[in-house]
Motif scaffolding. Structure first.
Motif, short mmCIF file in Angstrom:
data_model
loop_
_atom_site.label_atom_id
_atom_site.label_comp_id
_atom_site.label_asym_id
_atom_site.label_seq_id
_atom_site.Cartn_x
_atom_site.Cartn_y
_atom_site.Cartn_z
N LEU A 374 0.83 -1.21 0.00
CA LEU A 374 0.00 0.00 0.00
C LEU A 374 0.87 1.26 0.00
O LEU A 374 0.56 2.24 -0.70
CB LEU A 374 -0.93 0.01 1.22
N ALA A 375 1.94 1.22 0.77
CA ALA A 375 2.87 2.37 0.78
C ALA A 375 3.54 2.54 -0.58
O ALA A 375 3.71 3.66 -1.07
CB ALA A 375 3.91 2.18 1.88
N HIS A 376 3.92 1.42 -1.18
CA HIS A 376 4.58 1.45 -2.49
C HIS A 376 3.67 2.07 -3.55
O HIS A 376 4.15 2.76 -4.46
CB HIS A 376 4.96 0.02 -2.88
N GLN A 377 2.37 1.86 -3.43
CA GLN A 377 1.41 2.39 -4.40
C GLN A 377 0.87 3.77 -4.01
O GLN A 377 0.00 4.31 -4.69
CB GLN A 377 0.25 1.41 -4.56
N GLY A 378 1.36 4.33 -2.90
CA GLY A 378 1.00 5.69 -2.54
C GLY A 378 -0.17 5.84 -1.59
O GLY A 378 -0.55 6.97 -1.24
N TRP A 379 -0.76 4.72 -1.13
CA TRP A 379 -1.94 4.82 -0.28
C TRP A 379 -1.62 5.33 1.13
O TRP A 379 -2.44 6.05 1.72
CB TRP A 379 -2.64 3.47 -0.18
N ILE A 380 -0.49 4.96 1.66
CA ILE A 380 -0.13 5.42 3.02
C ILE A 380 -0.03 6.94 3.05
O ILE A 380 -0.50 7.59 4.00
CB ILE A 380 1.19 4.77 3.49
N GLU A 381 0.55 7.54 1.99
CA GLU A 381 0.64 9.01 1.92
C GLU A 381 -0.74 9.63 1.83
O GLU A 381 -1.01 10.68 2.43
CB GLU A 381 1.48 9.43 0.71
N VAL A 382 -1.65 8.99 1.09
CA VAL A 382 -3.02 9.51 0.98
C VAL A 382 -3.71 9.47 2.34
O VAL A 382 -4.32 10.46 2.77
CB VAL A 382 -3.82 8.68 -0.06
N PHE A 383 -3.61 8.33 3.02
CA PHE A 383 -4.24 8.22 4.34
C PHE A 383 -3.61 9.19 5.33
O PHE A 383 -4.29 9.75 6.19
CB PHE A 383 -4.11 6.79 4.86
N ALA A 384 -2.30 9.39 5.21
CA ALA A 384 -1.60 10.32 6.12
C ALA A 384 -2.09 11.75 5.91
O ALA A 384 -2.26 12.51 6.87
CB ALA A 384 -0.10 10.23 5.89
N LYS A 385 -2.35 12.13 4.66
CA LYS A 385 -2.88 13.48 4.39
C LYS A 385 -4.27 13.64 4.98
O LYS A 385 -4.61 14.69 5.53
CB LYS A 385 -2.92 13.72 2.89
N TRP A 386 -5.08 12.59 4.87
CA TRP A 386 -6.41 12.65 5.48
C TRP A 386 -6.32 12.83 6.99
O TRP A 386 -7.07 13.61 7.58
CB TRP A 386 -7.19 11.37 5.17
N LEU A 387 -5.39 12.11 7.63
CA LEU A 387 -5.21 12.24 9.08
C LEU A 387 -4.76 13.65 9.44
O LEU A 387 -5.27 14.24 10.41
CB LEU A 387 -4.18 11.21 9.57
N SER A 388 -3.82 14.20 8.69
CA SER A 388 -3.32 15.56 8.97
C SER A 388 -4.43 16.59 8.82
O SER A 388 -4.56 17.51 9.65
CB SER A 388 -2.16 15.90 8.03
N ARG A 389 -5.24 16.45 7.79
CA ARG A 389 -6.33 17.41 7.58
C ARG A 389 -7.40 17.30 8.66
O ARG A 389 -7.95 18.30 9.12
CB ARG A 389 -6.96 17.18 6.20
N ALA A 390 -7.69 16.07 9.06
CA ALA A 390 -8.75 15.87 10.06
C ALA A 390 -8.33 16.34 11.44
O ALA A 390 -9.14 16.87 12.21
CB ALA A 390 -9.15 14.40 10.11
N SER A 391 -7.05 16.18 11.77
CA SER A 391 -6.57 16.52 13.11
C SER A 391 -5.90 17.88 13.18
O SER A 391 -5.70 18.41 14.27
CB SER A 391 -5.59 15.46 13.60
N HIS A 392 -5.52 18.43 12.01
CA HIS A 392 -4.76 19.68 11.93
C HIS A 392 -3.45 19.59 12.71
O HIS A 392 -2.91 20.61 13.15
CB HIS A 392 -5.59 20.87 12.44
N GLY A 393 -2.97 18.36 12.92
CA GLY A 393 -1.72 18.17 13.65
C GLY A 393 -1.84 18.42 15.14
O GLY A 393 -0.82 18.43 15.84
N GLU A 394 -3.05 18.64 15.64
CA GLU A 394 -3.23 18.92 17.07
C GLU A 394 -3.32 17.63 17.87
O GLU A 394 -3.78 16.60 17.38
CB GLU A 394 -4.49 19.76 17.27
N MET A 395 -2.92 17.72 19.12
CA MET A 395 -2.72 16.52 19.93
C MET A 395 -4.02 15.81 20.28
O MET A 395 -4.17 14.61 20.03
CB MET A 395 -1.97 16.90 21.21
N HIS A 396 -4.98 16.52 20.83
CA HIS A 396 -6.19 15.86 21.32
C HIS A 396 -7.06 15.32 20.20
O HIS A 396 -7.56 14.18 20.32
CB HIS A 396 -6.97 16.81 22.23
N PRO A 397 -7.28 16.05 19.10
CA PRO A 397 -8.01 15.43 17.99
C PRO A 397 -7.33 14.17 17.45
O PRO A 397 -8.01 13.20 17.09
CB PRO A 397 -8.06 16.53 16.93
N THR A 398 -5.99 14.19 17.43
CA THR A 398 -5.24 13.02 16.96
C THR A 398 -5.45 11.82 17.88
O THR A 398 -5.62 10.68 17.41
CB THR A 398 -3.74 13.34 16.85
N ILE A 399 -5.46 12.06 19.19
CA ILE A 399 -5.68 10.98 20.16
C ILE A 399 -7.02 10.29 19.89
O ILE A 399 -7.10 9.06 19.81
CB ILE A 399 -5.63 11.52 21.60
#
Length: 509
Positions: A374-399
């Motif tokens: 999945l990482a080789h095909q670029g999916w991990i980066e896609v999921f990581a962007k979704w996580l960053s956008r949803a949490s804005h990099g903040e601690m409590h939303p990420t938890i």
């Protein structure tokens, strides 16, 4: 840009997970009656299909076995199997069953007192030994105990399953997912326990309250047991010497693993020598006991055996009496006689060997390879962007995002191991701030352990093991019952555990 190869990789990954959750058997002609597609075979077939379709290459497979970016799958599996062998051989001595008998005697005839004592005992044993050895011994004992005491088995079995899987979050060796988190997030093994001890205590407490609330009916847990005979705990300790040696070796291994983690030493370098040492002791001690028993039998007086005579048979004096005819018994083959002799000579090893979770090896490596694909095909980066956008990099939303997703994905990613590997890689690729990254690791540790107390048996290897043992003992727990009785404990543990993680991180950072 997501390509057709990437879409095909994700689709095959999802299909393999479906077969892990709902295994099937494809009927064929003899000599092979059917081909199973399950936890062991489905991921391997998925890898073969993706390789044939050129969606992954040998470098991806090697990365899934050797590891990338600090995550070492072989390290995780060597450590887990080393500790599993020591824990299971300790169980073979009878010490866990003896502990269960002792607790049963302490509980007496008070149903709720006994229920609480069992919960505490199973929690303590799971902290020290991990969930799998406790599931192996505790499940069989509770089935036996509830039958003898004429109790409804469901409350006791659900309590055991919840206690064992909740307590496995305390030590990094309690669950393979903990080792994945320590490796993937760079969390020191001793620090892991420091972070998870408070969430564990809160989860353990609210879980018991939830269990008490849903099993408060006297039909489930009577206030006074009708049958509460004294059980002989001492008789269950089959090998006191082996129990002492096994306890000391396992305890020493855990302590040393915690110490060397401060110096950046791979902990499998500690656990493997101890496991080999325990293996040597098991063979030597069993051989000594076997020889001593044989000498005792050889020195005992022999007793002449006479052929039994049917009293109704009349015979003339001096007439030979033929022995009664018996139906011929099937003679065992020679891969059977040898195995039986070995089991009699070295019972500890050959009893523990079938209990080792060998299905974990192909499954875990396959999951690492598929996540690498999945990482080789670029999916991990896609999921990581979704996580960053949803949490804005903040601690409590990420938890809360990682925690809730972790619990859900335990049911949808082919056990909590698959969910942990996937979320670890996604979080690493999200480029979160250091304190948020650490908070995500602890939230995932809580989620991956309590996520086993979930809606599907395949949410964890412990769940599959638990279901198998119950089937062997003639107890049926349906998927619907499992989900129903786990719903309340899982909900309150998720809320309470992640709330404690948020509070911890707020204080620390």
């Amino acid at each position: 840009m997501i390509s057709g190869y990437a879409i095909a990789t994700l689709v095959v990954f999802i299909i393999s997970i479906i077969f892990v959750i709902h295994p099937v058997s494809i009927p064929t002609r003899r000599p092979i009656p059917n081909i199973p597609i399950n936890l062991t075979t489905a991921p391997i077939l998925a890898i073969a299909l993706l390789w044939a379709a050129q969606c992954l290459n040998p470098a991806v497979i090697r990365g899934g076995i050797v590891g990338t970016e600090g995550v070492k799958p072989y390290n995780i599996l060597i450590l887990f199997f080393s500790l599993a062998y020591m824990a299971i051989t300790l169980d073979v001595t009878g010490i866990l069953k003896a502990a269960a008998y002792w607790v049963s005697n302490k509980g007496g005839s008070n149903g709720w007192k006994l229920y609480f004592y069992f919960y505490v005992m199973l929690t303590f044993l799971s902290v020290m030994l991990g969930n799998d050895p406790v599931i192996l011994s505790g499940t069989a004992f509770l089935v036996y105990y509830t039958k003898v005491a004429k109790l409804e088995p469901i409350p006791w079995l659900i309590s055991e399953f919840a206690a064992a899987n909740t307590a496995s979050m305390v030590l990094f060796v309690g669950n393979p997912t903990n080792v994945v988190i320590c490796e993937g997030f760079g969390v020191n093994n001793a620090a892991f326990t420091a972070y998870t001890i408070l969430p564990f205590l809160m989860c353990n407490f609210v879980c018991f309250l939830a269990l008490g609330a849903q099993f408060h009916n006297r039909k489930h847990i009577p206030r006074k047991l009708t049958s509460s005979k004294e059980l002989n705990a001492r008789e269950q300790l089959l090998d006191p010497v082996g129990a002492w040696v096994g306890s000391i070796m396992l305890g020493s291994t855990l302590v040393l693993c915690l110490v060397v983690s401060f110096f950046g030493i791979d902990v499998w370098m500690i656990s493997l020598p101890f496991a080999v040492g325990k293996l040597i002791f098991d063979f030597a001690w069993d051989h000594y006991r076997f020889v001593r028993k044989r000498r005792a039998l050889d020195s005992s007086p022999s007793v002449d055996e006479k052929t039994p005579i049917d009293e109704d048979q009349t015979t003339e004096p001096g007439t030979a009496v033929s022995p009664p005819t018996r139906p011929p018994t099937p003679q065992p083959s020679s891969s059977d006689k040898v195995l039986e002799r070995l089991k009699n000579h070295f019972p500890t090893f050959f009893t523990a060997l079938p209990r080792l979770p060998f299905a974990l090896v192909p499954f875990a490596f396959s999951q690492f390879i598929l996540i690498e694909a999945l990482a080789h095909q670029g999916w991990i980066e896609v999921f990581a962007k979704w996580l960053s956008r949803a949490s804005h990099g903040e601690m409590h939303p990420t938890i809360w995002l990682i925690g809730v997703l972790g619990v859900i994905l335990c049911n949808l990613s082919g056990t909590n191991i698959g969910a942990t590997i996937l979320l670890t890689q996604v979080t690493r690729a999200a480029n979160l701030p250091p304190h948020t990254f650490r908070a995500a690791a602890i939230a995932l540790a809580v989620a991956s352990n309590i996520g086993a107390v979930s809606f599907t048996f395949s949410a964890s290897l412990a769940g599959l093991l638990w279901k198998t043992i119950l089937g062997q003992k003639g107890v049926t727990v349906t998927q619907r019952e499992f989900a129903f009785w786990n719903l309340l404990p899982l909900t309150v543990m998720t809320i309470a555990g992640l709330a404690i993680v948020s509070a911890e991180m707020a204080v620390l950072y």
